[in-house]
Every structure is written in C-alpha cells, then in structure tokens.
Design a protein around this motif. Structure first.
Motif, PDB file in Angstrom:
ATOM      1  N   ARG A   9     -17.970  35.127  35.621  1.00  0.00           N
ATOM      2  CA  ARG A   9     -18.628  33.898  36.072  1.00  0.00           C
ATOM      3  C   ARG A   9     -17.591  32.823  36.399  1.00  0.00           C
ATOM      4  O   ARG A   9     -17.645  32.195  37.460  1.00  0.00           O
ATOM      5  CB  ARG A   9     -19.586  33.386  34.988  1.00  0.00           C
ATOM      6  CG  ARG A   9     -20.369  32.151  35.402  1.00  0.00           C
ATOM      7  CD  ARG A   9     -21.348  31.670  34.330  1.00  0.00           C
ATOM      8  NE  ARG A   9     -22.293  32.707  33.946  1.00  0.00           N
ATOM      9  CZ  ARG A   9     -22.316  33.312  32.745  1.00  0.00           C
ATOM     10  NH1 ARG A   9     -21.455  32.972  31.820  1.00  0.00           N
ATOM     11  NH2 ARG A   9     -23.200  34.235  32.489  1.00  0.00           N
ATOM     12  N   GLU A  10     -16.632  32.630  35.510  1.00  0.00           N
ATOM     13  CA  GLU A  10     -15.589  31.625  35.743  1.00  0.00           C
ATOM     14  C   GLU A  10     -14.733  31.975  36.959  1.00  0.00           C
ATOM     15  O   GLU A  10     -14.343  31.089  37.722  1.00  0.00           O
ATOM     16  CB  GLU A  10     -14.712  31.456  34.508  1.00  0.00           C
ATOM     17  CG  GLU A  10     -15.388  30.655  33.419  1.00  0.00           C
ATOM     18  CD  GLU A  10     -14.466  30.378  32.243  1.00  0.00           C
ATOM     19  OE1 GLU A  10     -13.223  30.434  32.407  1.00  0.00           O
ATOM     20  OE2 GLU A  10     -14.996  30.099  31.158  1.00  0.00           O
ATOM     21  N   TYR A  11     -14.455  33.267  37.149  1.00  0.00           N
ATOM     22  CA  TYR A  11     -13.651  33.669  38.303  1.00  0.00           C
ATOM     23  C   TYR A  11     -14.340  33.236  39.597  1.00  0.00           C
ATOM     24  O   TYR A  11     -13.727  32.612  40.455  1.00  0.00           O
ATOM     25  CB  TYR A  11     -13.425  35.182  38.311  1.00  0.00           C
ATOM     26  CG  TYR A  11     -12.710  35.636  39.564  1.00  0.00           C
ATOM     27  CD1 TYR A  11     -11.332  35.567  39.648  1.00  0.00           C
ATOM     28  CD2 TYR A  11     -13.422  36.087  40.669  1.00  0.00           C
ATOM     29  CE1 TYR A  11     -10.667  35.949  40.805  1.00  0.00           C
ATOM     30  CE2 TYR A  11     -12.766  36.469  41.823  1.00  0.00           C
ATOM     31  CZ  TYR A  11     -11.393  36.399  41.885  1.00  0.00           C
ATOM     32  OH  TYR A  11     -10.740  36.767  43.043  1.00  0.00           O
ATOM     33  N   PHE A  12     -15.612  33.553  39.733  1.00  0.00           N
ATOM     34  CA  PHE A  12     -16.312  33.223  40.969  1.00  0.00           C
ATOM     35  C   PHE A  12     -16.564  31.721  41.112  1.00  0.00           C
ATOM     36  O   PHE A  12     -16.640  31.220  42.228  1.00  0.00           O
ATOM     37  CB  PHE A  12     -17.607  34.023  41.103  1.00  0.00           C
ATOM     38  CG  PHE A  12     -17.357  35.440  41.551  1.00  0.00           C
ATOM     39  CD1 PHE A  12     -16.848  35.711  42.811  1.00  0.00           C
ATOM     40  CD2 PHE A  12     -17.600  36.507  40.707  1.00  0.00           C
ATOM     41  CE1 PHE A  12     -16.597  37.002  43.234  1.00  0.00           C
ATOM     42  CE2 PHE A  12     -17.361  37.810  41.119  1.00  0.00           C
ATOM     43  CZ  PHE A  12     -16.851  38.056  42.374  1.00  0.00           C
ATOM     44  N   GLU A  13     -16.667  30.998  40.009  1.00  0.00           N
ATOM     45  CA  GLU A  13     -16.775  29.540  40.096  1.00  0.00           C
ATOM     46  C   GLU A  13     -15.470  28.942  40.635  1.00  0.00           C
ATOM     47  O   GLU A  13     -15.491  27.960  41.364  1.00  0.00           O
ATOM     48  CB  GLU A  13     -17.100  28.937  38.729  1.00  0.00           C
ATOM     49  CG  GLU A  13     -18.538  29.147  38.314  1.00  0.00           C
ATOM     50  CD  GLU A  13     -18.835  28.641  36.913  1.00  0.00           C
ATOM     51  OE1 GLU A  13     -17.923  28.085  36.251  1.00  0.00           O
ATOM     52  OE2 GLU A  13     -19.979  28.810  36.460  1.00  0.00           O
ATOM     53  N   ASP A  14     -14.349  29.537  40.250  1.00  0.00           N
ATOM     54  CA  ASP A  14     -13.032  29.022  40.659  1.00  0.00           C
ATOM     55  C   ASP A  14     -12.568  29.555  42.009  1.00  0.00           C
ATOM     56  O   ASP A  14     -11.584  29.062  42.555  1.00  0.00           O
ATOM     57  CB  ASP A  14     -11.974  29.378  39.601  1.00  0.00           C
ATOM     58  CG  ASP A  14     -12.196  28.644  38.289  1.00  0.00           C
ATOM     59  OD1 ASP A  14     -12.924  27.634  38.286  1.00  0.00           O
ATOM     60  OD2 ASP A  14     -11.643  29.089  37.266  1.00  0.00           O
ATOM     61  N   HIS A  15     -13.220  30.579  42.535  1.00  0.00           N
ATOM     62  CA  HIS A  15     -12.787  31.231  43.776  1.00  0.00           C
ATOM     63  C   HIS A  15     -13.936  31.273  44.778  1.00  0.00           C
ATOM     64  O   HIS A  15     -14.564  32.316  44.997  1.00  0.00           O
ATOM     65  CB  HIS A  15     -12.259  32.639  43.485  1.00  0.00           C
ATOM     66  CG  HIS A  15     -11.036  32.652  42.642  1.00  0.00           C
ATOM     67  ND1 HIS A  15     -11.089  32.617  41.268  1.00  0.00           N
ATOM     68  CD2 HIS A  15      -9.724  32.664  42.982  1.00  0.00           C
ATOM     69  CE1 HIS A  15      -9.855  32.622  40.794  1.00  0.00           C
ATOM     70  NE2 HIS A  15      -9.005  32.645  41.800  1.00  0.00           N
ATOM     71  N   GLU A  16     -14.189  30.122  45.387  1.00  0.00           N
ATOM     72  CA  GLU A  16     -15.310  29.975  46.318  1.00  0.00           C
ATOM     73  C   GLU A  16     -15.222  30.968  47.481  1.00  0.00           C
ATOM     74  O   GLU A  16     -16.229  31.560  47.874  1.00  0.00           O
ATOM     75  CB  GLU A  16     -15.343  28.550  46.857  1.00  0.00           C
ATOM     76  CG  GLU A  16     -16.429  28.311  47.880  1.00  0.00           C
ATOM     77  CD  GLU A  16     -16.390  26.912  48.457  1.00  0.00           C
ATOM     78  OE1 GLU A  16     -17.315  26.580  49.201  1.00  0.00           O
ATOM     79  OE2 GLU A  16     -15.443  26.164  48.171  1.00  0.00           O
ATOM     80  N   ASN A  17     -14.036  31.164  48.038  1.00  0.00           N
ATOM     81  CA  ASN A  17     -13.893  32.062  49.192  1.00  0.00           C
ATOM     82  C   ASN A  17     -14.273  33.495  48.846  1.00  0.00           C
ATOM     83  O   ASN A  17     -14.892  34.189  49.656  1.00  0.00           O
ATOM     84  CB  ASN A  17     -12.471  32.009  49.751  1.00  0.00           C
ATOM     85  CG  ASN A  17     -12.166  30.696  50.426  1.00  0.00           C
ATOM     86  OD1 ASN A  17     -13.070  29.981  50.863  1.00  0.00           O
ATOM     87  ND2 ASN A  17     -10.899  30.358  50.503  1.00  0.00           N
ATOM     88  N   GLU A  18     -13.909  33.933  47.652  1.00  0.00           N
ATOM     89  CA  GLU A  18     -14.253  35.295  47.234  1.00  0.00           C
ATOM     90  C   GLU A  18     -15.759  35.427  47.002  1.00  0.00           C
ATOM     91  O   GLU A  18     -16.363  36.450  47.325  1.00  0.00           O
ATOM     92  CB  GLU A  18     -13.478  35.694  45.977  1.00  0.00           C
ATOM     93  CG  GLU A  18     -12.022  35.998  46.245  1.00  0.00           C
ATOM     94  CD  GLU A  18     -11.130  34.756  46.328  1.00  0.00           C
ATOM     95  OE1 GLU A  18     -11.656  33.608  46.308  1.00  0.00           O
ATOM     96  OE2 GLU A  18      -9.911  34.931  46.417  1.00  0.00           O
ATOM     97  N   ARG A  19     -16.367  34.378  46.452  1.00  0.00           N
ATOM     98  CA  ARG A  19     -17.813  34.382  46.240  1.00  0.00           C
ATOM     99  C   ARG A  19     -18.543  34.475  47.575  1.00  0.00           C
ATOM    100  O   ARG A  19     -19.484  35.256  47.742  1.00  0.00           O
ATOM    101  CB  ARG A  19     -18.208  33.105  45.479  1.00  0.00           C
ATOM    102  CG  ARG A  19     -19.642  33.062  45.055  1.00  0.00           C
ATOM    103  CD  ARG A  19     -19.980  31.846  44.198  1.00  0.00           C
ATOM    104  NE  ARG A  19     -19.811  30.604  44.938  1.00  0.00           N
ATOM    105  CZ  ARG A  19     -18.957  29.640  44.611  1.00  0.00           C
ATOM    106  NH1 ARG A  19     -18.180  29.774  43.573  1.00  0.00           N
ATOM    107  NH2 ARG A  19     -18.886  28.546  45.331  1.00  0.00           N
ATOM    108  N   ILE A  20     -18.082  33.701  48.565  1.00  0.00           N
ATOM    109  CA  ILE A  20     -18.690  33.733  49.890  1.00  0.00           C
ATOM    110  C   ILE A  20     -18.457  35.086  50.552  1.00  0.00           C
ATOM    111  O   ILE A  20     -19.378  35.656  51.149  1.00  0.00           O
ATOM    112  CB  ILE A  20     -18.155  32.572  50.754  1.00  0.00           C
ATOM    113  CG1 ILE A  20     -18.713  31.245  50.222  1.00  0.00           C
ATOM    114  CG2 ILE A  20     -18.502  32.767  52.219  1.00  0.00           C
ATOM    115  CD1 ILE A  20     -18.108  30.016  50.849  1.00  0.00           C
ATOM    116  N   ALA A  21     -17.252  35.627  50.423  1.00  0.00           N
ATOM    117  CA  ALA A  21     -16.951  36.937  51.014  1.00  0.00           C
ATOM    118  C   ALA A  21     -17.862  38.017  50.442  1.00  0.00           C
ATOM    119  O   ALA A  21     -18.344  38.888  51.172  1.00  0.00           O
ATOM    120  CB  ALA A  21     -15.482  37.294  50.785  1.00  0.00           C
TER     121      ALA A  21
END
Length: 122
Positions: free
Chosen positions: A37-49
């Motif tokens: 959860r923290e990873y995707f909160e901190d990495h917006e581009n990866e979440r969008i990808a």
C-alpha cells in the motif's frame, strides 16, 4: 481478498517476523499489505501504469482503473488516450451505472444556468 504466495530473502523474512513479534504489525500478511500500500501511495506513476495495463487487457472497467489510479474517470480517460489505449465506452454492470449516477449527482451548476432558457449548455 486475494491470496498471494511468494518468495523473498531470508533477511527480509526475519525483519518482518521481528516487526510482528515487536507488535508493529498483527501478522506477516498485515506487514506485506502495508508495504505494498505504501509503495503505491509513494509511486503514482507505477500505480497509474498498473491501472492502464489492467484496463488495456480488459481485466477492469474504466471506473476500476480510475479508482486504482486514484483519479477521476475524466482524468483516467485522458491518461488512457495518452497511452494509446482504446476506450471501451458504455455501462458494464449495475455497479458501473451506480458509479455514474453518483458522479453525476456530485456535479455542480450555477443557479443562473438552471433557469436561463438561452443557456448553450442545454
């Protein structure tokens, strides 16, 4: 809830076990959920990808993609177009229709526009 099985280095396993024993997390699953959860909160581009990839492979709807990417549907449509992904338009199911109704109810209009017969927005 989905179940994932995976492997990770022994040192990481020890750290996770230590954090659980210290009461930082309720269990290994809690720790791993929090890390992801923290990873995707901190990495917006990866979440969008990730959202774009799932939508492109027809695994999720536009509404799901927007939710996962943490953007509204209009922004998600723009993101998909920027990535060259063809939009699948139309309601998929009752949940999708309910989301559209909720989104429409949140739209704001000026009181002047509602009573003006000459308004071009009609």
């Amino acid at each position: 809830m989905a179940r994932i099985t995976g492997s990770y280095p022994d040192d990481l396993n020890l750290l996770i076990e230590g954090a659980v024993e210290a009461g930082v997390f309720g269990g290994k699953s809690d720790a791993l959920r929090e890390f992801v959860r923290e990873y995707f909160e901190d990495h917006e581009n990866e979440r969008i990808a990730a959202a774009v990839a799932l939508y492109e492979r027809e695994r999720i709807t536009l509404g799901d993609a927007a939710r996962l990417a943490d953007v509204d549907r209009w922004t998600m449509r723009d993101i998909l177009r920027e990535h060259g992904v063809e939009l699948r338009l139309g309601l998929v199911d009752e949940d999708d229709a309910a989301y559209e109704v909720e989104a429409a109810s949140e739209l704001e209009f000026d009181d002047e526009d509602l009573g003006n017969e000459d308004s071009p927005a009609k």
